[in-house]
Design a protein around this motif. Sequence first.
Motif, PDB file in Angstrom:
ATOM      1  N   UNK A  95       0.845  -1.196   0.000  1.00 60.12           N
ATOM      2  CA  UNK A  95       0.000   0.000   0.000  1.00 60.12           C
ATOM      3  C   UNK A  95       0.876   1.240   0.000  1.00 60.12           C
ATOM      4  N   UNK A  96       0.581   2.168  -0.873  1.00 57.80           N
ATOM      5  CA  UNK A  96       1.338   3.418  -0.953  1.00 57.80           C
ATOM      6  C   UNK A  96       0.821   4.383   0.114  1.00 57.80           C
ATOM      7  N   UNK A  97       1.668   4.699   1.083  1.00 55.69           N
ATOM      8  CA  UNK A  97       1.256   5.594   2.172  1.00 55.69           C
ATOM      9  C   UNK A  97       1.749   7.026   1.959  1.00 55.69           C
ATOM     10  N   UNK A  98       2.802   7.184   1.154  1.00 56.78           N
ATOM     11  CA  UNK A  98       3.265   8.511   0.757  1.00 56.78           C
ATOM     12  C   UNK A  98       3.434   8.526  -0.755  1.00 56.78           C
ATOM     13  N   UNK A  99       2.762   9.457  -1.407  1.00 50.93           N
ATOM     14  CA  UNK A  99       2.815   9.532  -2.873  1.00 50.93           C
ATOM     15  C   UNK A  99       3.148  10.961  -3.282  1.00 50.93           C
ATOM     16  N   UNK A 100       4.271  11.088  -3.982  1.00 51.06           N
ATOM     17  CA  UNK A 100       4.757  12.398  -4.420  1.00 51.06           C
ATOM     18  C   UNK A 100       4.878  13.375  -3.248  1.00 51.06           C
ATOM     19  N   UNK A 101       5.371  12.849  -2.135  1.00 49.62           N
ATOM     20  CA  UNK A 101       5.621  13.680  -0.972  1.00 49.62           C
ATOM     21  C   UNK A 101       4.413  13.949  -0.106  1.00 49.62           C
ATOM     22  N   UNK A 102       3.255  13.381  -0.455  1.00 48.00           N
ATOM     23  CA  UNK A 102       2.027  13.647   0.298  1.00 48.00           C
ATOM     24  C   UNK A 102       1.547  12.385   0.995  1.00 48.00           C
ATOM     25  N   UNK A 103       1.139  12.550   2.265  1.00 53.34           N
ATOM     26  CA  UNK A 103       0.595  11.425   3.026  1.00 53.34           C
ATOM     27  C   UNK A 103      -0.788  11.053   2.486  1.00 53.34           C
ATOM     28  N   UNK A 104      -1.008   9.764   2.286  1.00 57.58           N
ATOM     29  CA  UNK A 104      -2.316   9.280   1.828  1.00 57.58           C
ATOM     30  C   UNK A 104      -3.083   8.826   3.064  1.00 57.58           C
ATOM     31  N   UNK A 105      -3.909   9.693   3.577  1.00 55.89           N
ATOM     32  CA  UNK A 105      -4.585   9.451   4.854  1.00 55.89           C
ATOM     33  C   UNK A 105      -5.487   8.226   4.793  1.00 55.89           C
ATOM     34  N   UNK A 106      -6.235   8.070   3.702  1.00 57.64           N
ATOM     35  CA  UNK A 106      -7.167   6.939   3.597  1.00 57.64           C
ATOM     36  C   UNK A 106      -6.432   5.601   3.681  1.00 57.64           C
ATOM     37  N   UNK A 107      -5.285   5.514   3.035  1.00 53.28           N
ATOM     38  CA  UNK A 107      -4.510   4.273   3.047  1.00 53.28           C
ATOM     39  C   UNK A 107      -3.962   3.997   4.436  1.00 53.28           C
ATOM     40  N   UNK A 108      -3.481   5.037   5.105  1.00 56.83           N
ATOM     41  CA  UNK A 108      -2.962   4.870   6.463  1.00 56.83           C
ATOM     42  C   UNK A 108      -4.074   4.422   7.408  1.00 56.83           C
ATOM     43  N   UNK A 109      -5.249   5.007   7.270  1.00 52.13           N
ATOM     44  CA  UNK A 109      -6.370   4.644   8.132  1.00 52.13           C
ATOM     45  C   UNK A 109      -6.800   3.204   7.877  1.00 52.13           C
ATOM     46  N   UNK A 110      -6.814   2.799   6.611  1.00 51.25           N
ATOM     47  CA  UNK A 110      -7.221   1.445   6.253  1.00 51.25           C
ATOM     48  C   UNK A 110      -6.272   0.411   6.838  1.00 51.25           C
ATOM     49  N   UNK A 111      -4.986   0.763   6.935  1.00 52.69           N
ATOM     50  CA  UNK A 111      -3.978  -0.167   7.452  1.00 52.69           C
ATOM     51  C   UNK A 111      -3.670   0.060   8.930  1.00 52.69           C
ATOM     52  N   UNK A 112      -4.523   0.868   9.607  1.00 55.65           N
ATOM     53  CA  UNK A 112      -4.340   1.146  11.036  1.00 55.65           C
ATOM     54  C   UNK A 112      -2.934   1.647  11.342  1.00 55.65           C
ATOM     55  N   UNK A 113      -2.459   2.555  10.509  1.00 55.98           N
ATOM     56  CA  UNK A 113      -1.115   3.096  10.644  1.00 55.98           C
ATOM     57  C   UNK A 113      -1.201   4.570  11.011  1.00 55.98           C
ATOM     58  N   UNK A 114      -0.650   4.932  12.174  1.00 56.63           N
ATOM     59  CA  UNK A 114      -0.660   6.349  12.550  1.00 56.63           C
ATOM     60  C   UNK A 114       0.675   6.989  12.205  1.00 56.63           C
ATOM     61  N   UNK A 115       0.752   8.294  12.348  1.00 52.74           N
ATOM     62  CA  UNK A 115       1.925   9.046  11.920  1.00 52.74           C
ATOM     63  C   UNK A 115       3.157   8.686  12.736  1.00 52.74           C
TER      64      UNK A 115
END
Length: 231
Positions: A95-115
């Motif tokens: 899962x791509x969590x950072x794309x072109x320098x931007x955090x992908x919040x939906x992907x992080x939330x789906x994978x239960x990954x916090x900052x």
Amino acid sequence: MNHYLPMLYDTLFGFFALFLLTKILGKTQISQLTAFDFISALILGELVGNALFDKEAGIPEIAFVITLWGGLLYLTEIITQKYKRTRSLLEGSPAIVIHKGKLIYDVMKKNNLDINQLQNMLRTKNVFSIQEVEHAILETNGTVSVLRKPAYQTPTKEDLNVYQTPANLSVMLINDGEVIYDNLAEFNLSEEWLYVQLEQQKTELSDVFYAEYMEGKRLFILPYVNKKDSQ
């Protein structure tokens, strides 16, 4: 004393049966275990452990449990190899969590990954700031792969237009004072050549703890050193 013998037989059988099972299924490094691999290993260990300590369970029961669970795992491996669409279901998908320098919040939330977790994973890749990251991919084994922004990437010899020397593998020739003759033969090196190298560095074999050879370089030698000698 006699009641220990069945436990001994069961334990030995369980040990060799599990060893054989891992050889049949193939080996995966711990750091590369997917969630499914991890759960499978836990369940298999639990099944064998329960069988070992169950008074009514013997070698036939342990063999049945290992064979059944091993068969299911083997069948799963065949399915994932033959039908690619099932891999994402059984093994997960990156899962791509950072794309072109931007955090992908939906992907992080789906994978239960916090900052905080993401920052910790980035630090294991020697990245101490999110602003250095162009792309970050959460792998199926729970690790993160990072592609830095061009400004933060380490320049290569090709980038610097520097002469590139061939990449050679090193080989251990002496370990704990003993010559590794198989490695000498693999690299077409003789025992006489090794002793000449030691003599050139005024070292005897009995004083060498570790020696490593790399083509085109001087023999690397580490002598025996005690803690008090290193201070």
